[in-house]
Design a protein around this motif. Structure first.
Motif, PDB file in Angstrom:
ATOM      1  N   MET A   1       0.849  -1.182   0.000  1.00 13.31           N
ATOM      2  CA  MET A   1       0.000   0.000   0.000  1.00 13.31           C
ATOM      3  C   MET A   1       0.889   1.237   0.000  1.00 13.31           C
ATOM      4  O   MET A   1       1.861   1.299   0.739  1.00 13.31           O
ATOM      5  CB  MET A   1      -0.921   0.006   1.216  1.00 13.31           C
ATOM      6  CG  MET A   1      -1.747   1.275   1.297  1.00 13.31           C
ATOM      7  SD  MET A   1      -2.990   1.343   2.578  1.00 13.31           S
ATOM      8  CE  MET A   1      -4.112   0.095   2.036  1.00 13.31           C
ATOM      9  N   ILE A   2       0.512   2.204  -0.804  1.00  9.92           N
ATOM     10  CA  ILE A   2       1.222   3.480  -0.833  1.00  9.92           C
ATOM     11  C   ILE A   2       0.585   4.397   0.200  1.00  9.92           C
ATOM     12  O   ILE A   2      -0.637   4.558   0.233  1.00  9.92           O
ATOM     13  CB  ILE A   2       1.136   4.131  -2.232  1.00  9.92           C
ATOM     14  CG1 ILE A   2       1.831   3.236  -3.267  1.00  9.92           C
ATOM     15  CG2 ILE A   2       1.744   5.528  -2.213  1.00  9.92           C
ATOM     16  CD1 ILE A   2       1.646   3.703  -4.687  1.00  9.92           C
ATOM     17  N   ILE A   3       1.426   4.962   1.069  1.00 10.72           N
ATOM     18  CA  ILE A   3       0.950   5.968   2.011  1.00 10.72           C
ATOM     19  C   ILE A   3       1.857   7.181   1.863  1.00 10.72           C
ATOM     20  O   ILE A   3       3.072   7.066   1.884  1.00 10.72           O
ATOM     21  CB  ILE A   3       0.894   5.460   3.463  1.00 10.72           C
ATOM     22  CG1 ILE A   3       2.210   4.845   3.902  1.00 10.72           C
ATOM     23  CG2 ILE A   3      -0.213   4.445   3.650  1.00 10.72           C
ATOM     24  CD1 ILE A   3       2.231   4.412   5.351  1.00 10.72           C
ATOM     25  N   THR A   4       1.235   8.350   1.681  1.00  5.19           N
ATOM     26  CA  THR A   4       2.022   9.539   1.385  1.00  5.19           C
ATOM     27  C   THR A   4       1.379  10.803   1.946  1.00  5.19           C
ATOM     28  O   THR A   4       0.160  10.863   2.126  1.00  5.19           O
ATOM     29  CB  THR A   4       2.207   9.689  -0.149  1.00  5.19           C
ATOM     30  OG1 THR A   4       2.979  10.851  -0.414  1.00  5.19           O
ATOM     31  CG2 THR A   4       0.884   9.797  -0.873  1.00  5.19           C
ATOM     32  N   THR A   5       2.218  11.780   2.190  1.00  9.87           N
ATOM     33  CA  THR A   5       1.720  13.069   2.671  1.00  9.87           C
ATOM     34  C   THR A   5       1.205  13.936   1.530  1.00  9.87           C
ATOM     35  O   THR A   5       0.516  14.919   1.768  1.00  9.87           O
ATOM     36  CB  THR A   5       2.828  13.844   3.411  1.00  9.87           C
ATOM     37  OG1 THR A   5       3.942  14.028   2.532  1.00  9.87           O
ATOM     38  CG2 THR A   5       3.261  13.103   4.665  1.00  9.87           C
ATOM     39  N   THR A   6       1.528  13.575   0.305  1.00 10.94           N
ATOM     40  CA  THR A   6       1.069  14.359  -0.840  1.00 10.94           C
ATOM     41  C   THR A   6      -0.377  14.011  -1.179  1.00 10.94           C
ATOM     42  O   THR A   6      -0.887  12.962  -0.781  1.00 10.94           O
ATOM     43  CB  THR A   6       1.957  14.108  -2.079  1.00 10.94           C
ATOM     44  OG1 THR A   6       1.861  12.734  -2.456  1.00 10.94           O
ATOM     45  CG2 THR A   6       3.400  14.465  -1.790  1.00 10.94           C
ATOM     46  N   ASP A   7      -1.024  14.892  -1.944  1.00 17.03           N
ATOM     47  CA  ASP A   7      -2.415  14.623  -2.311  1.00 17.03           C
ATOM     48  C   ASP A   7      -2.546  13.980  -3.687  1.00 17.03           C
ATOM     49  O   ASP A   7      -3.652  13.707  -4.149  1.00 17.03           O
ATOM     50  CB  ASP A   7      -3.270  15.894  -2.222  1.00 17.03           C
ATOM     51  CG  ASP A   7      -2.750  17.014  -3.104  1.00 17.03           C
ATOM     52  OD1 ASP A   7      -1.665  16.867  -3.689  1.00 17.03           O
ATOM     53  OD2 ASP A   7      -3.441  18.040  -3.205  1.00 17.03           O
ATOM     54  N   VAL A   8      -1.422  13.747  -4.335  1.00 11.15           N
ATOM     55  CA  VAL A   8      -1.400  13.022  -5.608  1.00 11.15           C
ATOM     56  C   VAL A   8      -0.240  12.031  -5.574  1.00 11.15           C
ATOM     57  O   VAL A   8       0.735  12.226  -4.847  1.00 11.15           O
ATOM     58  CB  VAL A   8      -1.231  13.955  -6.832  1.00 11.15           C
ATOM     59  CG1 VAL A   8      -2.421  14.864  -7.009  1.00 11.15           C
ATOM     60  CG2 VAL A   8       0.043  14.751  -6.743  1.00 11.15           C
TER      61      VAL A   8
END
Length: 109
Positions: A1-8
């Motif tokens: 799973m990708i988890i990121t602080t960015t919105d894209v």
């Protein structure tokens, strides 16, 4: 799973937004850790025991966030924010609070 602080997520298309997911980690205070942290306040320097505690708490919050997103059918969480704080508990001290929040999404790469 990708988890990121960015919105894209570069190269990915958000197929559906599944909702906001949150995770909370709460730690009770520890007399010895508090005592040594107090000494550090007086003599200066970093408080390694609290740094490790917050690092561990942040990792646990992200793992819980991922688990809750998976339950919604997500394969990514975007816009993640981690916050820390304290909760005062009567005369007995404080609890340390670490929260993570993000948006669970289904992406196509």
């Amino acid at each position: 799973m990708i988890i990121t602080t960015t919105d894209v997520i570069q190269g990915a298309i958000v197929e559906s937004y599944l909702g906001v997911v949150t995770a909370e980690i709460v730690y009770g205070s520890n007399f010895l850790r508090d005592f040594f942290a107090g000494l550090r306040d007086i003599i200066g320097g970093r408080t390694g025991s609290y740094e490790r505690l917050f690092e561990e708490g942040q990792q646990k919050a992200l793992a819980e966030l991922e688990k809750r997103a998976q339950r919604l059918g997500a394969n990514a969480v975007i816009g993640i924010e981690i916050d820390t704080g304290t909760i005062n508990v009567d005369q007995s001290g404080v609890l340390l609070l670490i929260t993570a929040v993000g948006t669970a999404v289904k992406i196509r790469e």
